[in-house]
Scaffold this motif. Structure first.
Motif, PDB file in Angstrom:
ATOM      1  N   LEU A  70       0.812  -1.187   0.059  1.00  0.00           N
ATOM      2  CA  LEU A  70      -0.139   0.042   0.049  1.00  0.00           C
ATOM      3  C   LEU A  70       1.019   1.118  -0.190  1.00  0.00           C
ATOM      4  CD1 LEU A  70      -2.496  -0.872   2.774  1.00  0.00           C
ATOM      5  CD2 LEU A  70      -2.898  -1.501   0.291  1.00  0.00           C
ATOM      6  N   ASN A  71       0.552   2.223  -0.778  1.00  0.00           N
ATOM      7  CA  ASN A  71       1.196   3.368  -0.777  1.00  0.00           C
ATOM      8  C   ASN A  71       0.409   4.496  -0.719  1.00  0.00           C
ATOM      9  OD1 ASN A  71       3.538   1.987  -1.592  1.00  0.00           O
ATOM     10  ND2 ASN A  71       3.572   2.649  -3.601  1.00  0.00           N
ATOM     11  N   PHE A  72       0.523   5.440   0.324  1.00  0.00           N
ATOM     12  CA  PHE A  72      -0.515   6.616   0.658  1.00  0.00           C
ATOM     13  C   PHE A  72       0.297   8.089   0.721  1.00  0.00           C
ATOM     14  CE2 PHE A  72      -2.562   9.416   3.412  1.00  0.00           C
ATOM     15  CZ  PHE A  72      -3.851   9.733   2.672  1.00  0.00           C
ATOM     16  N   ASP A  73      -0.268   9.092   0.137  1.00  0.00           N
ATOM     17  CA  ASP A  73       0.524  10.338  -0.059  1.00  0.00           C
ATOM     18  C   ASP A  73      -0.558  11.157  -0.009  1.00  0.00           C
ATOM     19  OD1 ASP A  73       3.445   9.252  -0.477  1.00  0.00           O
ATOM     20  OD2 ASP A  73       2.710   8.830  -2.492  1.00  0.00           O
ATOM     21  N   ILE A  74       0.016  12.245   1.061  1.00  0.00           N
ATOM     22  CA  ILE A  74      -1.017  13.383   0.928  1.00  0.00           C
ATOM     23  C   ILE A  74       0.001  14.581   1.279  1.00  0.00           C
ATOM     24  CG2 ILE A  74      -1.307  13.391   3.510  1.00  0.00           C
ATOM     25  CD1 ILE A  74      -4.569  14.259   2.671  1.00  0.00           C
ATOM     26  N   SER A  91       3.718  10.649   4.023  1.00  0.00           N
ATOM     27  CA  SER A  91       3.628   9.269   3.056  1.00  0.00           C
ATOM     28  C   SER A  91       3.708   8.245   4.062  1.00  0.00           C
ATOM     29  CB  SER A  91       5.063   9.363   2.524  1.00  0.00           C
ATOM     30  OG  SER A  91       4.924  10.674   1.520  1.00  0.00           O
ATOM     31  N   ASP A  92       3.103   7.151   3.302  1.00  0.00           N
ATOM     32  CA  ASP A  92       3.048   5.735   4.238  1.00  0.00           C
ATOM     33  C   ASP A  92       3.402   4.737   3.152  1.00  0.00           C
ATOM     34  OD1 ASP A  92       2.998   3.602   5.899  1.00  0.00           O
ATOM     35  OD2 ASP A  92       0.608   4.057   6.024  1.00  0.00           O
ATOM     36  N   ARG A  93       4.388   4.009   3.228  1.00  0.00           N
ATOM     37  CA  ARG A  93       4.453   2.646   2.429  1.00  0.00           C
ATOM     38  C   ARG A  93       4.480   1.390   3.455  1.00  0.00           C
ATOM     39  NH1 ARG A  93       4.132   6.227  -0.478  1.00  0.00           N
ATOM     40  NH2 ARG A  93       5.533   7.102  -1.752  1.00  0.00           N
ATOM     41  N   TYR A  94       3.513   0.580   3.030  1.00  0.00           N
ATOM     42  CA  TYR A  94       3.425  -0.547   3.834  1.00  0.00           C
ATOM     43  C   TYR A  94       3.546  -2.009   2.759  1.00  0.00           C
ATOM     44  CZ  TYR A  94       0.848  -4.373   6.060  1.00  0.00           C
ATOM     45  OH  TYR A  94       0.316  -5.500   6.530  1.00  0.00           O
ATOM     46  N   LEU A  95       4.347  -2.554   3.286  1.00  0.00           N
ATOM     47  CA  LEU A  95       4.719  -4.112   2.822  1.00  0.00           C
ATOM     48  C   LEU A  95       4.073  -5.263   3.503  1.00  0.00           C
ATOM     49  CD1 LEU A  95       8.485  -3.503   2.116  1.00  0.00           C
ATOM     50  CD2 LEU A  95       6.678  -3.543   0.404  1.00  0.00           C
ATOM     51  N   GLY A  96       3.131  -5.948   2.829  1.00  0.00           N
ATOM     52  CA  GLY A  96       2.605  -7.192   3.659  1.00  0.00           C
ATOM     53  C   GLY A  96       3.478  -8.343   3.622  1.00  0.00           C
ATOM     54  N   SER A  97       4.229  -8.513   2.781  1.00  0.00           N
ATOM     55  CA  SER A  97       5.407  -9.561   2.938  1.00  0.00           C
ATOM     56  C   SER A  97       6.782  -8.787   2.904  1.00  0.00           C
ATOM     57  CB  SER A  97       5.231 -10.544   1.772  1.00  0.00           C
ATOM     58  OG  SER A  97       5.408  -9.810   0.443  1.00  0.00           O
ATOM     59  N   LEU A  98       7.303  -9.230   4.127  1.00  0.00           N
ATOM     60  CA  LEU A  98       8.712  -8.594   4.177  1.00  0.00           C
ATOM     61  C   LEU A  98       9.736  -9.095   3.425  1.00  0.00           C
ATOM     62  CD1 LEU A  98       8.449  -7.675   7.778  1.00  0.00           C
ATOM     63  CD2 LEU A  98       8.067  -6.155   5.973  1.00  0.00           C
ATOM     64  N   VAL A  99      10.746  -8.274   2.982  1.00  0.00           N
ATOM     65  CA  VAL A  99      12.131  -8.887   2.628  1.00  0.00           C
ATOM     66  C   VAL A  99      12.883  -8.559   3.667  1.00  0.00           C
ATOM     67  CG1 VAL A  99      13.789  -8.146   1.145  1.00  0.00           C
ATOM     68  CG2 VAL A  99      11.591  -7.814   0.256  1.00  0.00           C
ATOM     69  N   PRO A 100      13.875  -9.479   4.026  1.00  0.00           N
ATOM     70  CA  PRO A 100      14.803  -9.375   5.172  1.00  0.00           C
ATOM     71  C   PRO A 100      15.605  -8.248   5.315  1.00  0.00           C
ATOM     72  CG  PRO A 100      14.746 -11.610   3.928  1.00  0.00           C
ATOM     73  CD  PRO A 100      14.054 -10.888   3.337  1.00  0.00           C
ATOM     74  N   ARG A 102      13.978  -5.283   6.210  1.00  0.00           N
ATOM     75  CA  ARG A 102      13.020  -4.161   5.964  1.00  0.00           C
ATOM     76  C   ARG A 102      12.004  -4.234   6.870  1.00  0.00           C
ATOM     77  NH1 ARG A 102      12.857  -1.548   0.572  1.00  0.00           N
ATOM     78  NH2 ARG A 102      11.194  -0.439   1.790  1.00  0.00           N
ATOM     79  N   GLU A 103      11.455  -2.857   7.243  1.00  0.00           N
ATOM     80  CA  GLU A 103      10.265  -2.553   7.961  1.00  0.00           C
ATOM     81  C   GLU A 103       8.876  -2.794   7.296  1.00  0.00           C
ATOM     82  OE1 GLU A 103      10.379   0.875  10.515  1.00  0.00           O
ATOM     83  OE2 GLU A 103      12.439   0.484  10.882  1.00  0.00           O
ATOM     84  N   ASN A 104       7.820  -3.159   7.703  1.00  0.00           N
ATOM     85  CA  ASN A 104       7.001  -3.500   6.981  1.00  0.00           C
ATOM     86  C   ASN A 104       5.842  -2.178   6.637  1.00  0.00           C
ATOM     87  OD1 ASN A 104       5.637  -3.242   9.571  1.00  0.00           O
ATOM     88  ND2 ASN A 104       4.120  -4.987   9.116  1.00  0.00           N
ATOM     89  N   ASN A 105       6.206  -1.068   7.695  1.00  0.00           N
ATOM     90  CA  ASN A 105       5.620   0.084   7.568  1.00  0.00           C
ATOM     91  C   ASN A 105       6.393   1.356   7.608  1.00  0.00           C
ATOM     92  OD1 ASN A 105       3.347   1.732   7.232  1.00  0.00           O
ATOM     93  ND2 ASN A 105       2.507   1.570   9.287  1.00  0.00           N
TER      94      ASN A 105
END
Length: 116
Positions: A70-74, A91-100, A102-105
Motif C-alpha cells: 500500500l502506498n499513501f501520500d498526501i 507518506s506511508d509505505r506498507y509491505l504485507g510480505s517483508l524482505v529480510p 526491511r520494515e513493513n511500515n
C-alpha cells in the motif's frame, strides 16, 4: 444562475502489473510476482493559495494470496505572500510480505519551503 468552478479533481486507476525478468538485478534479494494495481488521485484547491494533493495505490499480489503493498501520500502546499511556498507532506509505505532487513511500515512527514 452562476455555478462556481470545480475545485477538485478525483480519478481512479486500475491496471495489472507483471514481473519483468529481463531487467537487471541491482539488489541481492529478488522477488517476482504478478500484481493488480488499484488506487485514486485527488487534487483539491482549498482556497486561492492552498492546494491539497492525495494519492493512494494498493498492489494486490496475485501470485501469493493475502500479500499486498500500500502506498499513501498526501500533501498541502500554500503560496506565501512573496514568491515562496510552504509544503507539508505525509507518506506511508506498507509491505504485507517483508524482505529480510526491511520494515513493513515506512512513515515520512517532510515539510519545506520552495520558490516559484
Amino acid at each position: 444562475m452562476h455555478y462556481p468552478a470545480r475545485r477538485s479533481k478525483n480519478s481512479r486507476k486500475e491496471k495489472p502489473s507483471f514481473p519483468h525478468p529481463g531487467l537487471p538485478d541491482f539488489w541481492t534479494v529478488t522477488r517476482a510476482s504478478a500484481e493488480a494495481c488499484r488506487g485514486n488521485d485527488l487534487d483539491y484547491k482549498l482556497n486561492t493559495r492552498t492546494n491539497l494533493v492525495q494519492a493512494f495505490r494498493a498492489f494486490d499480489d496475485l501470485s501469493n494470496n493475502g500479500h499486498c503493498r500500500l502506498n499513501f501520500d498526501i500533501s498541502a502546499t500554500t503560496q506565501l505572500p512573496t514568491r515562496l511556498n510552504w509544503s507539508v507532506s505525509f507518506s506511508d509505505r506498507y509491505l504485507g510480505s517483508l524482505v529480510p532487513g526491511r520494515e513493513n511500515n515506512d512513515l515520512r512527514d517532510p515539510t519545506g519551503l520552495g520558490s516559484t
